[in-house]
Design a protein around this motif. Structure first.
Motif, PDB file in Angstrom:
ATOM      1  N   VAL A 147       0.710  -1.243  -0.039  1.00  0.00           N
ATOM      2  CA  VAL A 147       0.160   0.016  -0.278  1.00  0.00           C
ATOM      3  C   VAL A 147       1.055   1.465   0.004  1.00  0.00           C
ATOM      4  O   VAL A 147       0.576   1.924  -0.908  1.00  0.00           O
ATOM      5  N   ASP A 148       1.730   1.426   0.672  1.00  0.00           N
ATOM      6  CA  ASP A 148       2.601   2.473   0.434  1.00  0.00           C
ATOM      7  C   ASP A 148       3.410   2.595  -0.215  1.00  0.00           C
ATOM      8  O   ASP A 148       3.501   4.525  -0.768  1.00  0.00           O
ATOM      9  N   ALA A 149       3.946   1.509  -0.907  1.00  0.00           N
ATOM     10  CA  ALA A 149       4.471   1.860  -2.346  1.00  0.00           C
ATOM     11  C   ALA A 149       3.401   1.994  -3.496  1.00  0.00           C
ATOM     12  O   ALA A 149       3.824   3.024  -4.398  1.00  0.00           O
ATOM     13  N   PHE A 150       2.261   1.755  -3.675  1.00  0.00           N
ATOM     14  CA  PHE A 150       1.383   2.500  -4.289  1.00  0.00           C
ATOM     15  C   PHE A 150       1.103   3.717  -3.957  1.00  0.00           C
ATOM     16  O   PHE A 150       0.872   4.573  -5.146  1.00  0.00           O
ATOM     17  N   VAL A 151       1.091   4.366  -3.017  1.00  0.00           N
ATOM     18  CA  VAL A 151       0.489   5.565  -2.861  1.00  0.00           C
ATOM     19  C   VAL A 151       2.194   6.486  -2.853  1.00  0.00           C
ATOM     20  O   VAL A 151       1.709   7.409  -3.577  1.00  0.00           O
ATOM     21  N   GLU A 152       3.199   5.786  -3.177  1.00  0.00           N
ATOM     22  CA  GLU A 152       4.402   6.647  -3.443  1.00  0.00           C
ATOM     23  C   GLU A 152       4.843   6.710  -4.549  1.00  0.00           C
ATOM     24  O   GLU A 152       4.983   7.892  -5.175  1.00  0.00           O
ATOM     25  N   ALA A 153       3.666   6.069  -5.313  1.00  0.00           N
ATOM     26  CA  ALA A 153       4.203   5.920  -7.365  1.00  0.00           C
ATOM     27  C   ALA A 153       2.550   6.104  -7.728  1.00  0.00           C
ATOM     28  O   ALA A 153       3.743   7.453  -8.471  1.00  0.00           O
ATOM     29  N   LEU A 154       2.114   7.031  -6.884  1.00  0.00           N
ATOM     30  CA  LEU A 154       0.591   7.719  -6.738  1.00  0.00           C
ATOM     31  C   LEU A 154       1.432   9.593  -7.104  1.00  0.00           C
ATOM     32  O   LEU A 154       1.825   9.522  -7.585  1.00  0.00           O
ATOM     33  N   ARG A 155       2.380   9.268  -6.212  1.00  0.00           N
ATOM     34  CA  ARG A 155       2.162  10.723  -5.848  1.00  0.00           C
ATOM     35  C   ARG A 155       3.689  10.910  -6.356  1.00  0.00           C
ATOM     36  O   ARG A 155       3.483  12.474  -6.843  1.00  0.00           O
ATOM     37  N   ALA A 156       4.387  10.383  -7.174  1.00  0.00           N
ATOM     38  CA  ALA A 156       5.008  10.293  -7.802  1.00  0.00           C
ATOM     39  C   ALA A 156       5.207  10.561  -9.475  1.00  0.00           C
ATOM     40  O   ALA A 156       6.145  10.479 -10.485  1.00  0.00           O
ATOM     41  N   ASP A 157       3.515   9.800  -9.578  1.00  0.00           N
ATOM     42  CA  ASP A 157       3.522  10.236 -11.069  1.00  0.00           C
ATOM     43  C   ASP A 157       3.670   8.810 -11.911  1.00  0.00           C
ATOM     44  O   ASP A 157       3.716   8.703 -12.928  1.00  0.00           O
ATOM     45  N   ARG A 158       4.343   7.601 -10.851  1.00  0.00           N
ATOM     46  CA  ARG A 158       5.205   6.597 -11.823  1.00  0.00           C
ATOM     47  C   ARG A 158       3.869   5.128 -11.651  1.00  0.00           C
ATOM     48  O   ARG A 158       3.642   4.593 -10.864  1.00  0.00           O
ATOM     49  N   TRP A 159       3.092   5.652 -12.535  1.00  0.00           N
ATOM     50  CA  TRP A 159       1.563   4.653 -12.990  1.00  0.00           C
ATOM     51  C   TRP A 159       2.514   3.157 -13.291  1.00  0.00           C
ATOM     52  O   TRP A 159       1.747   2.462 -13.116  1.00  0.00           O
ATOM     53  N   ASP A 160       3.407   2.892 -14.122  1.00  0.00           N
ATOM     54  CA  ASP A 160       4.075   1.875 -14.710  1.00  0.00           C
ATOM     55  C   ASP A 160       4.256   0.875 -13.766  1.00  0.00           C
ATOM     56  O   ASP A 160       4.792  -0.079 -13.601  1.00  0.00           O
ATOM     57  N   LEU A 161       4.385   1.360 -12.123  1.00  0.00           N
ATOM     58  CA  LEU A 161       4.913   0.137 -11.092  1.00  0.00           C
ATOM     59  C   LEU A 161       4.181  -0.236 -10.341  1.00  0.00           C
ATOM     60  O   LEU A 161       4.082  -0.876  -9.839  1.00  0.00           O
TER      61      LEU A 161
END
Length: 363
Positions: A258-272
């Motif tokens: 969950v934490d990694a998913f949220v961090e990816a969204l905040r970084a605009d890294r939808w590929d992750l």
């Protein structure tokens, strides 16, 4: 609960509350962890009017029940959600309640919380109770846990009440913190496809409660208040026996996803995001053991047909999967899933193109 709107009584107040999809963070709410749901556009509507007696009458399509909220022995299951809210709000006024919904039932999309929250909002507004959204949320949780007897963790009611359009709601059940996280897949030419396997699940059948109890026992043996507090290292050193080790491993790893998913969204890294969804499903399937053959096939076929990632969502033992899919592949994914189910002799799945909608309100 049927899904067509009956004729409503006069002088009514209408409450509307959505179903939900949990993006990631499954079976962590009652373990003190974090999860990331969003509200569907599909919702339940409750039209509520006063009566001149102390009885409750609940109607939905061509079904009806009438009686006292403290005498529910003959009440069908869906009526108990309504009566439970009335009890939790300490209402003694007689009420007519007319229900309609387009949230699929038994699909793991929280039709029950949508029902509870729509009734809570309508009753509060009709009787001018002055309850806060948080109090209406808690009344809905009490209805499900105390009157219905479903041991849920509160995730569904929280997002049904507090959701915002184009956002997912980050819920931390350890600290109580809540945060709106921007989630707008359409702006990235992506869609969230909900795949309703049409395998009905029931949270009062014992499977959900068994997993919860195993997780709580694992936490006790680890010496932590909730499993979300445990570290991967502590888990590996604890010497837990099966199946408690696998139950704990799912919770500990899922919170970190969950934490990694949220961090990816905040970084605009939808590929992750896709690999995190995939890993979540594998953990739910193998460690928490709440998947089923239909969910596993739905996830596998969706990936093969072009989804970036997919996983089961909801309590499990049936219900729905979600897939993050490039818009140009949505038709192909739906077609592949339908073919795969028919090939196995199963009823074809239903689909919802999900986008984050608003929370409960009075209309």
């Amino acid at each position: 609960m049927p899904d067509h709107e009956p004729a409503a009584p006069s002088a009514t107040t209408t409450g509307v509350a959505p179903g939900r999809v949990n993006l990631i963070g499954e079976h962590v709410d009652y373990n003190g962890g974090r999860c990331l749901p969003f509200a569907l556009r599909q919702a339940t509507t409750a039209r509520v009017g006063r009566r001149d007696d102390d009885r409750l009458r609940v109607t939905s399509r061509d079904e009806a029940w009438e009686g006292r909220v403290d005498a529910l022995d003959d009440a069908p299951g869906w009526v108990r959600y309504v009566a439970g809210v009335v009890l939790a709000l300490d209402v003694t006024q007689g009420l007519d309640v007319a229900i309609s919904s387009d949230v699929p039932i038994g699909a793991g999309l929280s039709s029950s919380a949508a029902l509870e929250c729509s009734v809570a909002y309508a009753v509060d507004a009709l009787l001018d109770l002055g309850r806060t959204p948080e109090q209406l949320e808690q009344a809905s949780v009490r209805a499900e846990s105390e009157t219905v007897g479903a041991p849920t963790g509160g995730l569904d009611q929280a997002v049904s009440v507090h959701a915002e359009e184009h956002h997912a709601l980050l819920l931390d059940f350890g600290s109580g913190a809540r945060e709106q996280v921007r989630f707008d897949p359409a702006s990235h030419d992506l869609g969230v496809l909900v795949i309703d396997t049409r395998v009905s699940h029931e949270l009062t059948d014992g499977g959900y409660e068994a997993r919860r109890d195993q997780a709580w026992e694992a936490a006790r043996l680890l010496g932590v208040t909730t499993l979300a507090e445990a570290s991967p290292a502590a888990l590996e050193q604890a010497g837990l026996e099966e199946p408690l080790l696998r139950r704990a491993r799912h919770v500990v790893s899922e919170v970190r996803r969950v934490d990694a998913f949220v961090e990816a969204l905040r970084a605009d890294r939808w590929d992750l995001l896709g690999p995190l969804l995939d890993a979540s499903h594998a953990s739910l399937r193998d460690d928490y053991e709440v998947s089923c053959e239909e969910l596993d096939v739905a996830v596998e076929v969706a990936r093969e047909a072009g989804a970036l990632g997919a996983r089961m969502t909801g309590g499990g033992f049936g219900g729905s999967a979600i897939a993050l899919v490039p818009v140009e592949r949505l038709t192909a994914v739906r077609s592949a899933l339908t073919h795969a189910f028919v090939l196995r002799g199963w009823t074809p799945p239903d689909f919802i193109d999900a986008s984050p909608g608003p929370g409960a309100h009075v209309r």
